[in-house]
Design an enzyme around this catalytic site. Structure first.
Site, mmCIF file in Angstrom:
data_model
loop_
_atom_site.group_PDB
_atom_site.id
_atom_site.type_symbol
_atom_site.label_atom_id
_atom_site.label_comp_id
_atom_site.label_asym_id
_atom_site.label_seq_id
_atom_site.Cartn_x
_atom_site.Cartn_y
_atom_site.Cartn_z
ATOM 1 N N GLU A 159 32.489 120.392 55.694
ATOM 2 C CA GLU A 159 31.503 121.162 54.931
ATOM 3 C C GLU A 159 30.077 120.791 55.314
ATOM 4 O O GLU A 159 29.230 121.680 55.476
ATOM 5 C CB GLU A 159 31.705 120.945 53.419
ATOM 6 C CG GLU A 159 33.053 121.429 52.898
ATOM 7 C CD GLU A 159 34.114 120.338 52.877
ATOM 8 O OE1 GLU A 159 34.967 120.364 51.982
ATOM 9 O OE2 GLU A 159 34.082 119.455 53.780
ATOM 10 N N CYS B 100 31.168 116.405 49.072
ATOM 11 C CA CYS B 100 30.926 117.702 49.706
ATOM 12 C C CYS B 100 30.689 118.784 48.665
ATOM 13 O O CYS B 100 29.951 119.743 48.910
ATOM 14 C CB CYS B 100 32.104 118.070 50.607
ATOM 15 S SG CYS B 100 32.176 117.080 52.120
ATOM 16 N N SER C 115 67.114 107.994 82.903
ATOM 17 C CA SER C 115 66.655 109.070 82.021
ATOM 18 C C SER C 115 65.473 109.850 82.592
ATOM 19 O O SER C 115 65.076 110.863 82.012
ATOM 20 C CB SER C 115 66.254 108.497 80.660
ATOM 21 O OG SER C 115 65.194 107.565 80.800
ATOM 22 N N ARG D 179 51.595 114.776 71.307
ATOM 23 C CA ARG D 179 51.093 113.427 71.014
ATOM 24 C C ARG D 179 49.645 113.480 70.550
ATOM 25 O O ARG D 179 49.257 112.812 69.586
ATOM 26 C CB ARG D 179 51.183 112.544 72.255
ATOM 27 C CG ARG D 179 52.562 112.068 72.649
ATOM 28 C CD ARG D 179 52.483 111.231 73.912
ATOM 29 N NE ARG D 179 53.783 110.689 74.304
ATOM 30 C CZ ARG D 179 53.984 109.926 75.373
ATOM 31 N NH1 ARG D 179 52.959 109.626 76.160
ATOM 32 N NH2 ARG D 179 55.195 109.475 75.649
ATOM 33 N N THR E 212 63.323 100.619 73.014
ATOM 34 C CA THR E 212 62.682 101.538 73.953
ATOM 35 C C THR E 212 61.492 100.870 74.630
ATOM 36 O O THR E 212 61.268 101.034 75.833
ATOM 37 C CB THR E 212 62.231 102.811 73.227
ATOM 38 O OG1 THR E 212 63.384 103.482 72.709
ATOM 39 C CG2 THR E 212 61.487 103.748 74.155
ATOM 40 N N ASP F 106 61.872 100.689 78.644
ATOM 41 C CA ASP F 106 61.086 101.658 79.415
ATOM 42 C C ASP F 106 59.680 101.187 79.756
ATOM 43 O O ASP F 106 59.035 101.792 80.614
ATOM 44 C CB ASP F 106 60.989 102.978 78.637
ATOM 45 C CG ASP F 106 62.336 103.653 78.447
ATOM 46 O OD1 ASP F 106 63.278 103.292 79.183
ATOM 47 O OD2 ASP F 106 62.448 104.529 77.563
ATOM 48 N N ARG G 154 48.260 111.867 78.706
ATOM 49 C CA ARG G 154 47.810 111.904 80.096
ATOM 50 C C ARG G 154 47.835 113.341 80.620
ATOM 51 O O ARG G 154 48.619 114.165 80.184
ATOM 52 C CB ARG G 154 48.702 111.021 80.973
ATOM 53 C CG ARG G 154 48.733 109.573 80.527
ATOM 54 C CD ARG G 154 49.571 108.697 81.442
ATOM 55 N NE ARG G 154 50.986 109.043 81.445
ATOM 56 C CZ ARG G 154 51.852 108.646 80.519
ATOM 57 N NH1 ARG G 154 51.450 107.907 79.499
ATOM 58 N NH2 ARG G 154 53.142 108.998 80.595
ATOM 59 N N GLU H 47 59.258 108.992 69.236
ATOM 60 C CA GLU H 47 59.853 109.371 70.515
ATOM 61 C C GLU H 47 61.071 108.542 70.906
ATOM 62 O O GLU H 47 61.541 108.642 72.046
ATOM 63 C CB GLU H 47 58.797 109.293 71.616
ATOM 64 C CG GLU H 47 57.684 110.305 71.463
ATOM 65 C CD GLU H 47 56.946 110.572 72.747
ATOM 66 O OE1 GLU H 47 57.597 110.771 73.781
ATOM 67 O OE2 GLU H 47 55.708 110.554 72.717
#
Length: 358
Positions: free
Chosen positions: A46, A78, A162, A178, A190, A194, A201, A288
């Site tokens: 506002e 506001c 994977s 994301r 994970t 990974d 990106r 994820e």
């Protein structure tokens, strides 16, 4: 109001713990001011729109996606800014359930003689503000669970391979998703397997969502990409009270935020984890993986959006399932979701599901 909603979406992922609000000021048939909540949650939409409108705001109609705030925080209310600007009418999509506001902003405007119209594009606004409302009303962020899997629901081969089941278009869309969340979340398994960066990106976006890792013992690589970038991109580690003190201090020294969470059945209590993330201010979290975390979220009815990217590849029963064991023996006890949309993304298929009404 449709324009105000589209402006508000520009702030999704960057305004937490505040809501991503949009505002449009209209004088006659001319738009004289536009605004949306800025990064970090202020300035508010506002005040941005009023500043752009200047004197043209006097007597103008104001369209705002959430009830104007009525409390003094780091900035004045506001609602008072709208009164001081002398606007002629305020049109609001939905009320604010924050107890510091909740009807007070509307009451302030009406007490000042400014007509207020409620409920314009209410359904759309509830979707856009679902994360903020979840944190206020349920004490936890809105959770989007994303799975990228083969046609038969596998996220990796038996050997663990994977990359990549889905194609580049799907992966690019995941990065865009994301960017519209406050944080990207994975389980400790994970993170160890990974070594993910969990950053946005390839889209030219400067802002990065926070990274959340759920790991009871904090047995995460101190030389991995998450550790190496902890001072550049926020990382939040949810751990148990029994995590080794040395690892807690090591991660804190790297710049990570540590949240100690409860334990249930030998694992982190995922309900308490989500509560702690809500207290921390997160409103929208993009989960994820991996399969155990996905199962825990679903078992505890914590998933609000289910997003699947399915590829036309078949891995077989020996592959790694996208969701871990949930102990379901009767179909009527399985979590169900309503289909929101489907679309093709290159050679893959996106299907987006939402929590079924209770």
């Amino acid at each position: 109001m449709s324009l105000a909603l589209s402006l508000g979406r520009r702030g999704q992922g960057v305004t937490w713990p505040n809501p991503a609000v949009g505002c449009v000021v209209v004088a006659g048939e001319r738009i004289v001011g536009r605004g949306w909540t800025c990064a970090g949650g202020r300035p508010h939409a506002e005040t941005q729109a009023l500043a752009q409108a200047g004197e043209a705001a006097r007597g103008a109609d104001v369209f705002v996606t959430l009830e104007p705030c009525a409390h003094h925080g780091r900035t004045p209310p506001c609602a008072q800014a709208l009164i001081d600007a002398g606007v002629g009418r305020v049109v609001v999509a939905i009320g604010d359930s924050d107890p510091r506001v909740c009807g007070r902003g509307i009451a302030m405007l009406r007490a000042a003689g400014i007509p207020v119209i409620m409920g314009v594009l209410e359904a759309e606004a509830r979707i856009d503000h679902a994360g903020f409302k979840s944190r206020i009303e349920r004490g936890r962020p809105m959770i989007t669970l994303k799975l990228a899997s083969s046609f038969d629901g596998r996220i990796a081969t038996a050997s663990g391979e994977s990359q990549w089941i889905t194609h580049s278009g799907a992966r690019r869309m995941v990065h865009a998703m994301r960017a519209r969340h406050d944080a990207v979340m994975v389980g400790g398994g994970t993170a160890r397997k990974d070594d993910p960066a969990l950053t946005v990106r390839g889209l030219g976006i400067r802002h990065q969502p926070a990274r959340v890792v759920i790991s009871r013992r904090l047995d995460l690589p101190l030389t991995g990409r998450l550790a190496q970038t902890a001072r550049q991109v926020p990382i939040i580690l949810c751990h148990g009270a029994d995590a080794p003190h040395g690892l807690v201090e090591a991660w804190r020294g790297l710049g990570a935020t540590l949240l100690s969470c409860g334990i249930s059945g030998g694992q982190l209590d995922i309900v308490d984890v989500m509560h702690k993330l809500g207290v921390h201010g997160l409103t929208r979290v993009f989960s994820e993986g991996g399969s155990a975390l996905a199962a825990a979220l679903l078992q505890n009815d914590l998933v609000d959006h289910l997003v699947g990217f399915t590829a036309g590849v078949v891995i077989g029963a020996e592959g790694v399932p996208g969701i871990g064991a949930m102990g379901i023996s009767r179909l009527k006890t399985a979590p169900r979701f309503d289909l929101l949309r489907t679309q093709t993304v290159g050679p893959d298929v996106l299907h987006h599901w939402v929590r079924a009404p209770e």
